[in-house]
Design a protein around this motif. Structure first.
Motif: not given
Lengths: 158, 768
Positions: B46-51, B58-65, B112-115, B131-134
């Motif tokens: 699945k893809l994460l897309r920009s909202p 600025l930062n992407i945190d994938v740790s929880k995912a 932005v990201a994929a799982v 989590r993505v910080d924009y």
């Protein structure tokens, strides 16, 4: 919470242990490997996933598997009798009523239900009945002609 | 006209409605599409897309995912090699897309990201945990905003660019100023053409399987396996030969499946990282909200006529809203200018085309590729001029119509044109002269015309290989195996190509097995299914291969029957024989067996190639056609009902009449959607109508009565005289319906689509 669900798919008894909230579409495709039923929108808006439930056409993406316990499901794989195609399938071939074929199984099953209900449908009845099935390739005229042809083939069969 | 028939037989395959080779599987549910496939150990992506439409990441945190049980891989742009791609490899600065966003996102839906997880629900949940910080940036949502002074730069990383224009194209033919000075009537109109969706029924899907020795196999819903192979290899940093791309059955494309897409890359990349197969299936909402679309274009067109209707000049300026990336926009920009000059003879023509970046979802190729927009404008202006000059619209067209031998100087030459005949025929079939002048109130009759390319001659993909290729293997049991990279996406090429080979070798279609669109099996190369190129280009490659097979078998038969060199060797009805002494011959199977024996066991395998050369800048051949629409308008509601569509069209030799009819009827459906019901509702870059409930595709009840006639010309560059029939037909419905609406209501639509509201405003039934 999984549950054992008994249903009849294409004249065969199937016992499935699964979450009753899953869609019939998903169970048909993933568990029973009946991939002829296609996923188009998952919102009941395109008709690509149409199957018959006790003879009535339904969007299988909108039906929970828990709702069809003890019901008779017909998918595209269950229409032909052995080598002999269902007259609606034959008519779709004769009229070349498809191109990419993705909407075809849903179209055929919905047409089968139509002709069970109205063996001699008027053009208006055909169009109204088929209106919920979207085709993006051939623009419908050949599908309508195929249904008219199927009416004749069914009569010849009898 | 005689060449299209095989003179040696009564059993012609060309011109017959040979049933589709894929038909039985499609009618019984056996046809496999990508989403139907499953492999042991397969993961679901699945893809994460920009909202947001424009922002710096600025930062992407994938740790929880990553720590969610069942998740096997999570990737972001920084995990990837970070190699840009795009279909215009010849101009690397146009390759502006990363498989996953690196520094910036540029539209709502940018990947932005994929799982990858063990089931789709877990994958979906994991996407929600990233989590993505924009840092949001100013964004632009129209061509005008993007070109305004001080507009934010969408691709500030591309050094060659000064603003948001990514590419432009000029055409200059003749002395424009002098030509306009001779005009008695000058029209100067601005048109706004809107974006619409391909809305193919099969959402995009891909399945990637890691292979031994670091190679990989990809099954993907594509029109262009070779392009996906090359671009995927380059973004992964692999040799092309490490990547095998297979096209299963495809549920429609219409131009929307002809690029490498982020899910192709992510499936392949995560399959290699996890060592497990990875599958992605897009949702309908993803398709409608973020998918490619037809270009919205703002066109200003100034066109001059003499009093008698003779065209003297045209000044055509197009601004394409490309959205956030080039996609196929540069090609659309190029072609839009070409199509602006088609159909009629313009002694002077100027085109200025600009492909403009905005923060909208990117537009790409869609059936017609710049032509529906350009020709909506041309055709509407022809109808305006006919009214102003008091000349019948068909007569005005006949006066200026392109004919065989015409050229756009320095751009293209028309090697066959049945346009005049199409106009005459459609007038006759529709009863134009009598009916058009005497339409009852609230009814209208209108005309629209088209021309389209039969494949492009441009090589922006920069392939060193031929544009089209095939392999033909002839066996001693009389059967033949055709291997080709041409891609059947529902249009029927697997069937049509077999017809061409059967006709050429004089054998039946049933004796030809076809393997198509598998990059390791089928010869390099074929640029794929787009630009209506397959019949002409792959058809010619097949004729080249057939000629080589025939040369070989002719030697054998000549030797066996001691045929003097003056004898022509014929291939028909499954036999190879002396044309003038048919009894001196053997079956095709025997001829192949003898050839194999004579060649000490070698297989009779040949390759055929085709690349158009010296055919100008655009295409080897053009289709033409004319269409008449008859409509009724409800004066109280403004609702338009299209009652009848009559078409006469020239696609050269019709190879398969049933297939051409299907293309025509489907084109009318798509044309009706374009002019009357389909439109993306956008707010600040966000697509608001993302289901088929509010993105309204015509359904069975919207279809008019349809009549058609094929005007057969013989195209010298086409296989058996054939040209395109897949895309051009999607062009004329919009201008024909719009003309009919004008005749019925007085409302002239210069901003598509036509809606009841616009009609009611124009007729004074609805006040501001």
């Amino acid at each position: 919470m999984n549950k054992e669900i008994l249903l009849f798919v294409n004249d065969r008894e199937q016992k499935i242990v699964t979450d009753p909230q899953r869609t019939l579409l998903e169970v048909l495709r993933e568990d029973l490997k009946l991939t002829g039923t296609n996923f188009g929108c998952n919102e009941g808006l395109c008709g690509a996933c149409t199957v018959l439930i006790d003879g009535e056409p339904n969007h299988s993406c909108m039906v929970r598997i828990g709702e069809v316990e003890y019901k008779w499901i017909t998918t595209i794989e269950g229409l032909a009798k052995g080598e002999k195609l269902h007259p609606v399938q034959q008519a779709f071939l004769d009229e070349e009523a498809f191109q990419c074929g993705y909407c075809t199984p849903g179209m055929i099953l919905n047409a089968v239900a139509l002709l069970q209900k109205y063996p001699n449908p008027t053009d208006e009845q055909i169009i109204e009945w088929m209106n919920g099935n979207i085709c993006r390739c051939n623009g419908y005229p050949k599908i309508i002609s195929a249904i008219r042809r199927a009416v004749k083939l069914i009569k010849e069969d009898k | 006209m005689t060449n299209k028939q095989n003179p040696d037989t009564q059993q012609n395959v060309i011109g017959r409605s040979v049933p589709r080779v894929d038909a039985p599987h499609k009618a019984t549910g056996k046809a496999l599409y990508t989403a139907d496939m499953k492999l042991p150990g397969m993961l679901y992506g699945k893809l994460l897309r920009s909202p947001v439409p424009h922002a710096r990441i600025l930062n992407i945190d994938v740790s929880k995912a990553s720590s969610l049980p069942g998740v096997k891989d999570v990737i972001i742009g920084k995990d990837t090699p970070g190699i840009k791609y795009g279909n215009w490899r010849l101009f690397p600065q146009t390759q502006d897309e990363f498989p996953l966003a690196m520094e910036k996102v540029r539209f709502i839906g940018d990947e932005v990201a994929a799982v990858a997880a063990i089931d789709p629900d877990i994958a979906e949940e994991a996407v929600g945990l990233i989590r993505v910080d924009y840092e949001e940036l100013p964004a632009v949502f129209s061509v005008d905003e993007a070109l305004a002074p001080g507009a934010p730069l969408i691709h500030d990383e591309i050094e060659e660019l000064e603003g948001n224009i990514s590419i432009d194209r000029n055409i200059d033919v003749g002395d424009l100023e002098a030509a306009f000075a001779r005009a008695d009537l000058v029209l100067d109109d601005t048109f706004t053409l809107h974006a619409v969706s391909h809305a193919y029924l099969e959402p995009c899907a891909v399945l990637a399987q890691p292979d031994t020795e670091d190679r990989l196999t990809l099954w993907t819903s594509t029109q262009t396996p070779y392009i996906v192979q090359c671009l995927l290899a380059s973004t992964l940093g692999l040799p092309e030969n490490h990547v095998r791309v297979i096209k299963p059955h495809v549920g429609g494309g219409f131009g929307g499946k002809m690029e490498l897409r982020p899910w192709d890359f992510c499936a392949a990349f995560m399959a290699r990282r996890t060592g497990r197969p990875v599958k992605f299936v897009l949702s309908r909402t993803e398709e409608l909200a973020t998918g490619r679309r037809r270009h919205a274009i703002k066109i200003r067109s100034k066109v001059g006529f003499k009093k008698d209707g003779t065209l003297v000049a045209k000044d055509f300026e197009a601004y394409l809203d490309g959205g956030a990336y080039n996609s196929m926009g540069p090609t659309a920009t190029f072609l839009c200018g070409n199509f602006g000059a088609m159909l009629y003879r313009y002694p002077a023509y100027r085109y200025r085309g600009y492909h403009v970046y905005t923060n909208n979802p990117p537009a790409g190729a869609m059936r017609g590729f710049g032509a529906p927009q350009a020709m909506y404008v041309s055709e509407t202006q022809m109808n305006i001029a006919a009214k102003e000059l008091d000349i019948d619209p068909i007569d005005l067209r006949l006066k200026n119509a392109m004919v065989t031998g015409d050229a756009i100087e320095g751009v293209t030459k028309i090697s066959s044109a049945g346009f005049v005949e199409s106009l005459q025929k459609v007038a006759e079939m529709s009863g134009w002269k009598e009916k058009h002048a005497a339409m009852p109130p609230n009814k209208g009759m209108g005309i629209g015309c088209y021309s389209f390319i039969s494949g492009g001659v441009f090589n922006w993909f920069n392939t060193p290989y031929h544009f089209s290729a095939c392999e033909v293997r002839a066996y001693d049991d009389g059967t033949v195996h055709l291997l080709t990279m041409a891609s059947d996406i529902g249009q029927g090429s697997d069937t049509i190509l077999r017809q061409i080979l059967a006709q050429s070798l004089g054998i039946s279609v049933e004796n030809i097995r076809i393997t198509s669109a598998d990059t390791t099996m089928t010869p390099k190369a074929d640029l794929g299914t787009w630009g209506s190129r397959v019949t002409l280009m792959n058809g010619n490659a097949i004729l080249d291969a057939a000629r080589k097979i025939k040369e070989n078998l002719a030697q054998i038969v000549s030797l066996k029957f001691n045929l003097n060199v003056i004898h022509e060797i014929a291939f028909a009805d499954g036999r190879v024989f002396a044309k003038l002494k048919p009894e001196r011959g053997i079956s095709f199977a025997e001829a192949v067996a003898m050839w194999v024996t004579a060649n000490r066991g070698r297989e009779l395998t040949v390759r055929g190639y085709y690349t158009p050369r010296d055919k100008g800048l655009t295409t080897p051949a053009y289709s033409f056609g004319a269409q008449v629409a008859e409509i009724a308008v409800d004066p109280d509601t403004g609702i338009v009902t299209v009652e009848k569509i009559t078409t006469a069209h020239d696609c050269g030799t019709v190879i398969n009449p049933m297939a051409v009819e299907g293309q025509l009827e489907g084109s009318i459906q798509m044309g009706l959607g374009y002019v009357l019901s389909e439109k993306f509702v956008m707010r600040d870059g966000k697509t608001l109508n993302t289901t088929f409930l509010d993105y309204k595709i015509p359904s069975a009840e919207d279809m008019p009565q349809i009549e058609s006639c094929a005007i057969e010309t013989y195209e010298p560059e086409g296989p058996y005289g054939a040209k395109e029939a897949g895309e051009g037909l999607a062009i004329p419905t919009a201008p024909a319906v719009a003309h009919a609406v004008f005749e019925a209501t007085g409302y002239r639509c210069k901003e598509l689509p036509i809606t009841p509201e616009k009609i009611l405003r124009a007729t004074g039934k609805l006040m501001e």
